[in-house]
Design an enzyme around this catalytic site. Structure first.
Site, PDB file in Angstrom:
ATOM      1  N   ASN A 245      -3.486   6.213  -7.215  1.00  0.00           N
ATOM      2  CA  ASN A 245      -3.765   4.878  -6.690  1.00  0.00           C
ATOM      3  C   ASN A 245      -3.858   4.824  -5.167  1.00  0.00           C
ATOM      4  O   ASN A 245      -4.562   3.971  -4.615  1.00  0.00           O
ATOM      5  CB  ASN A 245      -2.653   3.933  -7.193  1.00  0.00           C
ATOM      6  CG  ASN A 245      -2.575   2.645  -6.414  1.00  0.00           C
ATOM      7  OD1 ASN A 245      -3.361   1.733  -6.623  1.00  0.00           O
ATOM      8  ND2 ASN A 245      -1.625   2.565  -5.481  1.00  0.00           N
TER       9      ASN A 245
ATOM     10  N   LYS B 182     -15.178   5.834  -3.246  1.00  0.00           N
ATOM     11  CA  LYS B 182     -14.870   5.350  -4.598  1.00  0.00           C
ATOM     12  C   LYS B 182     -15.909   5.852  -5.610  1.00  0.00           C
ATOM     13  O   LYS B 182     -15.593   6.054  -6.782  1.00  0.00           O
ATOM     14  CB  LYS B 182     -14.751   3.826  -4.602  1.00  0.00           C
ATOM     15  CG  LYS B 182     -13.487   3.339  -3.885  1.00  0.00           C
ATOM     16  CD  LYS B 182     -12.217   3.902  -4.529  1.00  0.00           C
ATOM     17  CE  LYS B 182     -10.939   3.426  -3.875  1.00  0.00           C
ATOM     18  NZ  LYS B 182      -9.723   3.977  -4.513  1.00  0.00           N
TER      19      LYS B 182
ATOM     20  N   ASP C  20       2.553  12.238   1.891  1.00  0.00           N
ATOM     21  CA  ASP C  20       1.224  11.788   2.292  1.00  0.00           C
ATOM     22  C   ASP C  20       0.243  12.496   1.363  1.00  0.00           C
ATOM     23  O   ASP C  20       0.273  13.736   1.270  1.00  0.00           O
ATOM     24  CB  ASP C  20       0.988  12.189   3.764  1.00  0.00           C
ATOM     25  CG  ASP C  20      -0.301  11.611   4.331  1.00  0.00           C
ATOM     26  OD1 ASP C  20      -1.317  11.566   3.598  1.00  0.00           O
ATOM     27  OD2 ASP C  20      -0.291  11.216   5.510  1.00  0.00           O
ATOM     28  N   VAL C  21      -0.606  11.738   0.682  1.00  0.00           N
ATOM     29  CA  VAL C  21      -1.508  12.380  -0.289  1.00  0.00           C
ATOM     30  C   VAL C  21      -2.499  13.339   0.378  1.00  0.00           C
ATOM     31  O   VAL C  21      -3.142  14.136  -0.296  1.00  0.00           O
ATOM     32  CB  VAL C  21      -2.278  11.342  -1.144  1.00  0.00           C
ATOM     33  CG1 VAL C  21      -1.338  10.574  -2.057  1.00  0.00           C
ATOM     34  CG2 VAL C  21      -3.123  10.401  -0.289  1.00  0.00           C
TER      35      VAL C  21
ATOM     36  N   TYR D  89     -16.294   3.620   2.529  1.00  0.00           N
ATOM     37  CA  TYR D  89     -15.323   3.299   1.471  1.00  0.00           C
ATOM     38  C   TYR D  89     -15.999   3.391   0.099  1.00  0.00           C
ATOM     39  O   TYR D  89     -15.444   3.989  -0.838  1.00  0.00           O
ATOM     40  CB  TYR D  89     -14.742   1.906   1.698  1.00  0.00           C
ATOM     41  CG  TYR D  89     -13.790   1.476   0.597  1.00  0.00           C
ATOM     42  CD1 TYR D  89     -12.572   2.132   0.417  1.00  0.00           C
ATOM     43  CD2 TYR D  89     -14.118   0.437  -0.274  1.00  0.00           C
ATOM     44  CE1 TYR D  89     -11.704   1.753  -0.603  1.00  0.00           C
ATOM     45  CE2 TYR D  89     -13.254   0.057  -1.295  1.00  0.00           C
ATOM     46  CZ  TYR D  89     -12.051   0.715  -1.462  1.00  0.00           C
ATOM     47  OH  TYR D  89     -11.196   0.356  -2.475  1.00  0.00           O
TER      48      TYR D  89
ATOM     49  N   ARG E 260       5.904   5.327   3.304  1.00  0.00           N
ATOM     50  CA  ARG E 260       6.939   4.460   3.896  1.00  0.00           C
ATOM     51  C   ARG E 260       8.254   4.555   3.123  1.00  0.00           C
ATOM     52  O   ARG E 260       8.439   3.902   2.100  1.00  0.00           O
ATOM     53  CB  ARG E 260       6.442   3.011   3.937  1.00  0.00           C
ATOM     54  CG  ARG E 260       5.475   2.769   5.099  1.00  0.00           C
ATOM     55  CD  ARG E 260       4.843   1.404   5.002  1.00  0.00           C
ATOM     56  NE  ARG E 260       3.916   1.302   3.889  1.00  0.00           N
ATOM     57  CZ  ARG E 260       3.286   0.187   3.528  1.00  0.00           C
ATOM     58  NH1 ARG E 260       3.504  -0.915   4.194  1.00  0.00           N
ATOM     59  NH2 ARG E 260       2.451   0.189   2.518  1.00  0.00           N
TER      60      ARG E 260
ATOM     61  N   THR F  65      -3.912  -7.991  -1.881  1.00  0.00           N
ATOM     62  CA  THR F  65      -2.855  -7.029  -1.497  1.00  0.00           C
ATOM     63  C   THR F  65      -2.907  -6.877   0.029  1.00  0.00           C
ATOM     64  O   THR F  65      -3.609  -7.615   0.713  1.00  0.00           O
ATOM     65  CB  THR F  65      -3.130  -5.640  -2.121  1.00  0.00           C
ATOM     66  OG1 THR F  65      -4.342  -5.115  -1.539  1.00  0.00           O
ATOM     67  CG2 THR F  65      -3.277  -5.695  -3.627  1.00  0.00           C
TER      68      THR F  65
HETATM   69  N1  NAP Z   1      -7.215  -4.613  -2.995  1.00  0.00           N
HETATM   70  C1  NAP Z   1      -8.411  -4.534  -3.523  1.00  0.00           C
HETATM   71  O1  NAP Z   1      -9.220  -5.479  -3.452  1.00  0.00           O
HETATM   72  C2  NAP Z   1      -8.834  -3.280  -4.256  1.00  0.00           C
HETATM   73  C3  NAP Z   1      -9.977  -3.347  -5.076  1.00  0.00           C
HETATM   74  C4  NAP Z   1     -10.381  -2.218  -5.748  1.00  0.00           C
HETATM   75  C5  NAP Z   1      -9.676  -1.036  -5.606  1.00  0.00           C
HETATM   76  N2  NAP Z   1      -8.589  -0.985  -4.805  1.00  0.00           N
HETATM   77  C6  NAP Z   1      -7.896   0.292  -4.678  1.00  0.00           C
HETATM   78  O2  NAP Z   1      -6.565   0.150  -5.163  1.00  0.00           O
HETATM   79  C7  NAP Z   1      -5.735   1.123  -4.549  1.00  0.00           C
HETATM   80  C8  NAP Z   1      -4.468   0.444  -4.033  1.00  0.00           C
HETATM   81  O3  NAP Z   1      -4.802  -0.465  -3.000  1.00  0.00           O
HETATM   82  P1  NAP Z   1      -4.028  -1.823  -2.735  1.00  0.00           P
HETATM   83  O4  NAP Z   1      -5.030  -2.897  -2.784  1.00  0.00           O
HETATM   84  O5  NAP Z   1      -2.824  -1.918  -3.590  1.00  0.00           O
HETATM   85  O6  NAP Z   1      -3.653  -1.601  -1.187  1.00  0.00           O
HETATM   86  P2  NAP Z   1      -2.254  -1.627  -0.397  1.00  0.00           P
HETATM   87  O7  NAP Z   1      -1.479  -2.834  -0.776  1.00  0.00           O
HETATM   88  O8  NAP Z   1      -2.618  -1.416   1.024  1.00  0.00           O
HETATM   89  O9  NAP Z   1      -1.500  -0.348  -0.956  1.00  0.00           O
HETATM   90  C9  NAP Z   1      -1.952   0.950  -0.660  1.00  0.00           C
HETATM   91  C10 NAP Z   1      -0.901   1.951  -1.072  1.00  0.00           C
HETATM   92  O10 NAP Z   1      -1.404   3.269  -0.818  1.00  0.00           O
HETATM   93  C11 NAP Z   1      -0.437   3.976  -0.064  1.00  0.00           C
HETATM   94  N3  NAP Z   1      -1.091   4.961   0.797  1.00  0.00           N
HETATM   95  C12 NAP Z   1      -2.112   4.754   1.677  1.00  0.00           C
HETATM   96  N4  NAP Z   1      -2.410   5.892   2.304  1.00  0.00           N
HETATM   97  C13 NAP Z   1      -1.563   6.848   1.816  1.00  0.00           C
HETATM   98  C14 NAP Z   1      -1.361   8.224   2.086  1.00  0.00           C
HETATM   99  N5  NAP Z   1      -2.112   8.881   2.990  1.00  0.00           N
HETATM  100  N6  NAP Z   1      -0.404   8.897   1.407  1.00  0.00           N
HETATM  101  C15 NAP Z   1       0.368   8.251   0.507  1.00  0.00           C
HETATM  102  N7  NAP Z   1       0.222   6.955   0.192  1.00  0.00           N
HETATM  103  C16 NAP Z   1      -0.721   6.262   0.859  1.00  0.00           C
HETATM  104  C17 NAP Z   1       0.319   2.920   0.738  1.00  0.00           C
HETATM  105  O11 NAP Z   1       1.645   3.363   1.019  1.00  0.00           O
HETATM  106  P3  NAP Z   1       2.186   3.899   2.422  1.00  0.00           P
HETATM  107  O12 NAP Z   1       1.458   3.146   3.508  1.00  0.00           O
HETATM  108  O13 NAP Z   1       3.652   3.596   2.341  1.00  0.00           O
HETATM  109  O14 NAP Z   1       1.894   5.367   2.414  1.00  0.00           O
HETATM  110  C18 NAP Z   1       0.387   1.790  -0.289  1.00  0.00           C
HETATM  111  O15 NAP Z   1       1.479   1.986  -1.149  1.00  0.00           O
HETATM  112  C19 NAP Z   1      -6.575   1.789  -3.468  1.00  0.00           C
HETATM  113  O16 NAP Z   1      -7.047   3.029  -3.972  1.00  0.00           O
HETATM  114  C20 NAP Z   1      -7.718   0.822  -3.268  1.00  0.00           C
HETATM  115  O17 NAP Z   1      -8.873   1.471  -2.799  1.00  0.00           O
HETATM  116  C21 NAP Z   1      -8.142  -2.080  -4.123  1.00  0.00           C
END
Ligand code: NAP
Length: 251
Positions: free
Chosen positions: A86, A156, A59-60, A152, A39, A187
């Protein structure tokens, strides 16, 4: 002197949530931070807010696009020496037998291949340089599986395997590897998982003092600011209100 001065950091998924908080935390310690995500508008706003940062739209799932964006941001001879892998997501929470192959591909390609692509564009230069930090965003979901989470959780678990493998393959190089595995963090993750169904996403966090993105950023900062001979390998971070992937206490 700030603890990350003279470091160049790349954070994937920096446009929101944990990645955004991590980018802010690294920059506050003096790192020059490259903010990767899809974005563009959000990245341009963050560029204004985070001193010394630069947004990279990629895009990753597209390794060539990542490499190109990164090459455009680095001067000759410069190396990313801190990468936070991340970017990640989930789709749905239904039983596996009701799953959709398109969703599976999106989650697998983002969470597994995206991490590999991030390594591919950063690790070789760190190995040549003989120092650097690679931080993986795993999850407690990579350690324990919950109903409706098979795909999912599998991605992980794969991230954890990649972390373990990378550490062994790079042994003796001076590069350090860390996996930070949080439980529930508040988030946009659930809103993405449920395709914008805000009510359903809000229910996930209702009455729970979940972790904040800043809590996770803090753990990452701890790992990457240890002395060079210390490698913080694995950090499992729970909210006090969560005892397992299925046990959460609500007010
Ligand atoms: N929230 C939880 O409870 C939690 C718990 C454990 C682990 N995690 C992990 O933490 C990490 C971050 O998640 P979050 O909770 O911060 O979620 P989030 O708020 O939805 O953020 C996800 C980020 O990843 C980016 N993203 C998604 N798909 C992408 C792609 N194809 N290419 C580039 N960027 C991409 C999004 O940006 P754009 O959409 O702008 O591309 C956004 O910046 C993830 O790996 C998630 O699995 C989250």
């Amino acid at each position: 002197m700030k603890r990350l001065e003279n470091r160049i950091a790349l954070v994937t998924g920096a446009s929101a949530g944990i990645g955004e908080a991590t980018a802010r935390a690294l920059a506050a310690e003096g790192a020059r931070v490259l903010l990767g995500a899809r974005r563009e508008e959000r990245l341009r706003t963050l560029e204004q807010e985070i001193p010394g940062s630069k947004g990279l739209v990629f895009d990753v799932r597209d390794p060539a696009g990542m490499a190109q964006a990164l090459a455009g941001a680095l001067a000759p001879g410069e190396t990313v020496d801190l990468v936070v892998l991340n970017a990640g997501m989930a789709r749905g929470a239904g039983p596996l037998q009701e799953g959709n192959p398109e969703d599976w591909s999106e989650v697998v390609d983002t969470n597994i291949k995206g991490v590999l692509h991030g390594l591919h564009v950063t690790l070789p230069a760190m190995l040549t340089q003989g120092s650097g930090d690679v931080v993986f965003l795993g999850s407690v979901a990579g350690r324990w599986v919950y109903p409706g989470g098979a795909v999912y959780c599998a991605t992980k678990a794969a991230v954890r395997a990649i972390y373990e493998g990378a550490r062994q393959d790079a042994l003796g190089s001076g590069v350090r590897f860390t996996t930070v595995d949080p439980g529930m963090v508040k988030t946009d993750f659930s809103a993405v998982r449920f395709r914008g169904d805000e009510e359903r996403a809000a229910a996930v966090y209702a009455g729970v003092d979940a972790l904040t993105p800043g809590d996770v950023a803090d753990a990452i900062l701890y790992a990457v600011t240890r002395p060079a001979h210390v490698n913080v390998g694995e950090i499992v971070l729970w909210a006090a209100a969560q005892a397992s992937v299925t046990a959460v206490t609500r007010r």
